[in-house]
Design an enzyme around this catalytic site. Structure first.
Site, PDB file in Angstrom:
ATOM      1  N   SER A  51       0.829  -1.220   0.000  1.00 34.94           N
ATOM      2  CA  SER A  51       0.000   0.000   0.000  1.00 34.94           C
ATOM      3  C   SER A  51       0.858   1.263   0.000  1.00 34.94           C
ATOM      4  O   SER A  51       0.357   2.359  -0.233  1.00 34.94           O
ATOM      5  CB  SER A  51      -0.940   0.014   1.213  1.00 34.94           C
ATOM      6  OG  SER A  51      -0.215   0.112   2.424  1.00 34.94           O
ATOM      7  N   HIS A  52       2.155   1.126   0.289  1.00 29.72           N
ATOM      8  CA  HIS A  52       3.032   2.303   0.267  1.00 29.72           C
ATOM      9  C   HIS A  52       4.277   2.047  -0.573  1.00 29.72           C
ATOM     10  O   HIS A  52       5.345   2.597  -0.316  1.00 29.72           O
ATOM     11  CB  HIS A  52       3.337   2.759   1.703  1.00 29.72           C
ATOM     12  CG  HIS A  52       2.117   3.346   2.336  1.00 29.72           C
ATOM     13  ND1 HIS A  52       1.100   2.562   2.837  1.00 29.72           N
ATOM     14  CD2 HIS A  52       1.704   4.632   2.466  1.00 29.72           C
ATOM     15  CE1 HIS A  52       0.121   3.335   3.271  1.00 29.72           C
ATOM     16  NE2 HIS A  52       0.461   4.595   3.064  1.00 29.72           N
ATOM     17  N   GLU A 192      -4.600   0.394   1.272  1.00 23.49           N
ATOM     18  CA  GLU A 192      -5.048  -1.008   1.118  1.00 23.49           C
ATOM     19  C   GLU A 192      -6.397  -1.023   0.396  1.00 23.49           C
ATOM     20  O   GLU A 192      -6.646  -1.878  -0.457  1.00 23.49           O
ATOM     21  CB  GLU A 192      -5.221  -1.675   2.489  1.00 23.49           C
ATOM     22  CG  GLU A 192      -3.935  -2.036   3.188  1.00 23.49           C
ATOM     23  CD  GLU A 192      -3.158  -3.144   2.473  1.00 23.49           C
ATOM     24  OE1 GLU A 192      -3.765  -3.912   1.705  1.00 23.49           O
ATOM     25  OE2 GLU A 192      -1.933  -3.205   2.675  1.00 23.49           O
TER      26      GLU A 192
HETATM   27  P1  NDP Z   1      -1.302  -3.139   9.310  1.00 19.17           P
HETATM   28  O1  NDP Z   1      -2.663  -3.196   9.896  1.00 19.17           O
HETATM   29  O2  NDP Z   1      -0.932  -4.082   8.236  1.00 19.17           O
HETATM   30  O3  NDP Z   1      -0.277  -3.228  10.545  1.00 19.17           O
HETATM   31  C1  NDP Z   1       1.027  -3.078  10.303  1.00 19.17           C
HETATM   32  C2  NDP Z   1       1.859  -3.285  11.556  1.00 19.17           C
HETATM   33  O4  NDP Z   1       1.425  -4.391  12.346  1.00 19.17           O
HETATM   34  C3  NDP Z   1       3.242  -3.619  11.091  1.00 19.17           C
HETATM   35  O5  NDP Z   1       4.173  -3.143  12.036  1.00 19.17           O
HETATM   36  C4  NDP Z   1       3.173  -5.152  11.046  1.00 19.17           C
HETATM   37  O6  NDP Z   1       4.446  -5.768  11.027  1.00 19.17           O
HETATM   38  C5  NDP Z   1       2.407  -5.436  12.302  1.00 19.17           C
HETATM   39  N1  NDP Z   1       1.714  -6.722  12.249  1.00 19.17           N
HETATM   40  C6  NDP Z   1       0.823  -7.134  11.342  1.00 19.17           C
HETATM   41  N2  NDP Z   1       0.404  -8.375  11.624  1.00 19.17           N
HETATM   42  C7  NDP Z   1       1.056  -8.766  12.738  1.00 19.17           C
HETATM   43  C8  NDP Z   1       1.050  -9.954  13.530  1.00 19.17           C
HETATM   44  N3  NDP Z   1       0.297 -10.973  13.210  1.00 19.17           N
HETATM   45  N4  NDP Z   1       1.859 -10.010  14.602  1.00 19.17           N
HETATM   46  C9  NDP Z   1       2.643  -8.957  14.937  1.00 19.17           C
HETATM   47  N5  NDP Z   1       2.686  -7.816  14.223  1.00 19.17           N
HETATM   48  C10 NDP Z   1       1.902  -7.713  13.153  1.00 19.17           C
HETATM   49  O7  NDP Z   1      -0.944  -1.708   8.736  1.00 19.17           O
HETATM   50  P2  NDP Z   1      -1.884  -0.519   8.262  1.00 19.17           P
HETATM   51  O8  NDP Z   1      -2.695  -0.961   7.089  1.00 19.17           O
HETATM   52  O9  NDP Z   1      -2.605   0.056   9.406  1.00 19.17           O
HETATM   53  O10 NDP Z   1      -0.757   0.538   7.799  1.00 19.17           O
HETATM   54  C11 NDP Z   1       0.129   0.199   6.750  1.00 19.17           C
HETATM   55  C12 NDP Z   1       1.065   1.338   6.480  1.00 19.17           C
HETATM   56  O11 NDP Z   1       0.354   2.460   6.031  1.00 19.17           O
HETATM   57  C13 NDP Z   1       1.912   1.823   7.661  1.00 19.17           C
HETATM   58  O12 NDP Z   1       3.281   1.690   7.275  1.00 19.17           O
HETATM   59  C14 NDP Z   1       1.549   3.284   7.824  1.00 19.17           C
HETATM   60  O13 NDP Z   1       2.613   4.161   8.149  1.00 19.17           O
HETATM   61  C15 NDP Z   1       1.032   3.620   6.445  1.00 19.17           C
HETATM   62  N6  NDP Z   1       0.111   4.748   6.506  1.00 19.17           N
HETATM   63  C16 NDP Z   1       0.566   5.998   6.188  1.00 19.17           C
HETATM   64  C17 NDP Z   1      -0.281   7.087   6.276  1.00 19.17           C
HETATM   65  C18 NDP Z   1       0.196   8.478   6.018  1.00 19.17           C
HETATM   66  O14 NDP Z   1      -0.570   9.404   6.191  1.00 19.17           O
HETATM   67  N7  NDP Z   1       1.392   8.716   5.614  1.00 19.17           N
HETATM   68  C19 NDP Z   1      -1.671   6.941   6.702  1.00 19.17           C
HETATM   69  C20 NDP Z   1      -2.025   5.578   7.047  1.00 19.17           C
HETATM   70  C21 NDP Z   1      -1.167   4.529   6.946  1.00 19.17           C
HETATM   71  P3  NDP Z   1       5.015  -6.288   9.590  1.00 19.17           P
HETATM   72  O15 NDP Z   1       5.249  -5.069   8.773  1.00 19.17           O
HETATM   73  O16 NDP Z   1       6.239  -7.065   9.898  1.00 19.17           O
HETATM   74  O17 NDP Z   1       3.914  -7.160   9.015  1.00 19.17           O
HETATM   75  O1  PYC Z   2      -2.881   4.667   3.283  1.00 16.97           O
HETATM   76  O2  PYC Z   2      -4.158   5.835   4.626  1.00 16.97           O
HETATM   77  C1  PYC Z   2      -3.234   5.726   3.845  1.00 16.97           C
HETATM   78  C2  PYC Z   2      -2.439   6.927   3.543  1.00 16.97           C
HETATM   79  C3  PYC Z   2      -2.796   8.213   3.688  1.00 16.97           C
HETATM   80  C4  PYC Z   2      -1.742   8.984   3.283  1.00 16.97           C
HETATM   81  C5  PYC Z   2      -0.761   8.129   2.905  1.00 16.97           C
HETATM   82  N1  PYC Z   2      -1.195   6.889   3.084  1.00 16.97           N
END
Ligand code: NDP
Ligand code: PYC
Length: 355
Positions: A51-52, A192
């Site tokens: 997703s990123h 996602e």
């Molecule tokens: P997830 O719900 O996939 O959670 C990710 C985190 O949980 C990771 O550290 C992952 O480790 C860990 N994890 C997942 N499954 C397990 C498990 N079974 N046991 C232990 N740890 C686990 O991520 P999101 O969809 O919430 O977010 C994904 C990305 O999106 C993030 O990197 C976030 O920074 C980015 N994002 C950025 C935004 C922005 O504004 N810039 C906004 C929203 C999100 P692992 O990676 O090893 O699987």
């Molecule tokens: O995946 O929610 C997201 C997001 C927002 C800005 C960058 N990533």
């Protein structure tokens, strides 16, 4: 590069980087900004954070094309207080400003034990783990958080108010990669949901509601409606904290305001980011090694029962990608090549119109 019958394309990390950099240069970013953005995007793809990863290039190019992002941004680092660094990103992408502020933030954390780094006026689309991991690799513990656009309904509500507001943490480990977690405070990242829309696949239940407030698993409906927080009221409160600390406290936009500022352009969110950097040696002095060992006891107690640490999957993916390259859908690869070709055609046309 290789294509497979399964409609995927595999690129070496170098090819993925060149593709990214060319797409960003073609979109008009300065060489320095394109370098910083390509690095964070390729790191995301390398660690199989789809997703990123490379898919984000489409949004970056669009964000520049809207005229909102400053393609030649010149971030300015300001020494604000003994333990506070601010960097004005000059309305460029956050990663470029972050890179410029690392040395002063690290120096302040070493001097004071705890430093805050505020990034202001940045367009933000990237994962946060590369940033906290960077500090943990230098021996610090670190926290990062940022708002986004108001896409998420508060627990108990149906109207989008909060951002997807990620929160990341890293802890350094002797002779091992750091312990890192990084997740959105929404039930999933918006990226996602966008990937599901591109692939035409359904969402898991519990992630979003449609415009009428009815639960939906249809990605397009979810994008038009509202996303939900993770853990109900708990994610909702954490998300509000991110708005306050990485918005109000650092004098920057809330997700609501970022959405208004966007005015329908569909650019990346524009706001601030807050990082907190802890120097373990300053906190612990001669007790540093003992306490790092106690932390290892915690990690052992987690993994020896078969649970995994956050970041373990990412580190395994990283090893795989270094060896075999990264694999993306052929449709995404074609879209990225088309993006580069479009830019080339536009600039050829501009040159021929001028001559
Ligand atoms: P997830 O719900 O996939 O959670 C990710 C985190 O949980 C990771 O550290 C992952 O480790 C860990 N994890 C997942 N499954 C397990 C498990 N079974 N046991 C232990 N740890 C686990 O991520 P999101 O969809 O919430 O977010 C994904 C990305 O999106 C993030 O990197 C976030 O920074 C980015 N994002 C950025 C935004 C922005 O504004 N810039 C906004 C929203 C999100 P692992 O990676 O090893 O699987
Ligand atoms: O995946 O929610 C997201 C997001 C927002 C800005 C960058 N990533």
């Amino acid at each position: 590069m290789s294509t497979s019958p399964g409609d995927t394309v595999t690129l070496s990390l170098e090819e993925a980087f060149d593709l990214s950099r060319n797409a960003l240069l073609g979109a008009g970013l300065s060489a320095e900004q394109a370098q910083a953005v390509a690095e964070v995007i390729v790191a995301g793809q390398r660690d199989e954070c789809h997703s990123h990863g490379l898919y984000r290039l489409i949004g970056c190019a669009h964000s520049v094309r809207t005229g909102k992002v400053n393609p030649v941004a010149n971030p300015v680092v300001v020494d604000t207080a003994p333990s506070i660094v601010k960097v004005d990103a000059d309305f460029g992408f956050s990663s470029f400003a972050f890179n410029k502020a690392i040395p002063l933030a690290a120096e302040k954390a070493r001097q004071q034990g705890l430093a805050a780094l505020a990034i202001n006026n940045c367009f933000h689309f990237s994962a946060l783990w590369p940033e906290v991991e960077t500090f943990a690799q230098q021996g610090f513990a670190a926290i990062a958080m940022t708002p986004s656009h108001s896409w998420v309904a508060p627990a108990g509500g149906t109207k989008p108010v909060l951002g997807t507001n990620p929160f990341a943490f890293a802890w350094p480990r002797p002779q091992r990669p750091p312990f890192v977690f990084d997740f959105a405070t929404s039930a999933t990242a918006r990226g996602e949901i966008e990937l599901h829309r591109r692939a035409g696949t359904s969402l898991q239940p519990g992630l979003a509601i449609d415009e009428r407030g009815i639960p939906t698993t249809n990605a397009a409906e979810a994008l038009k409606g509202a996303m939900l927080t993770f853990g109900g009221h708990k994610g909702s409160a954490l998300s509000a904290m991110v708005e306050l600390l990485a918005g109000s406290l650092i004098g920057d936009m809330l997700s609501l305001e970022s959405q208004e500022f966007d005015a329908g352009a569909g650019a990346a969110p524009c706001h601030g980011e807050l990082l907190l950097i802890f120097d373990l040696a300053k906190f612990l002095g001669g007790a540093l090694n003992d306490n790092l060992a106690r932390a290892e006891r915690l990690f052992d107690a987690i993994v020896t029962q078969g649970a995994r640490l956050p970041s373990q999957r990412r580190y395994e993916a990283r090893q795989r990608s270094r060896k075999y390259g990264v694999t993306i859908p052929k449709k995404l690869y074609d879209d990225l090549v088309a993006l580069i070709n479009d830019h080339l055609e536009t600039s050829d046309r501009a040159i021929s119109e001028r001559t």
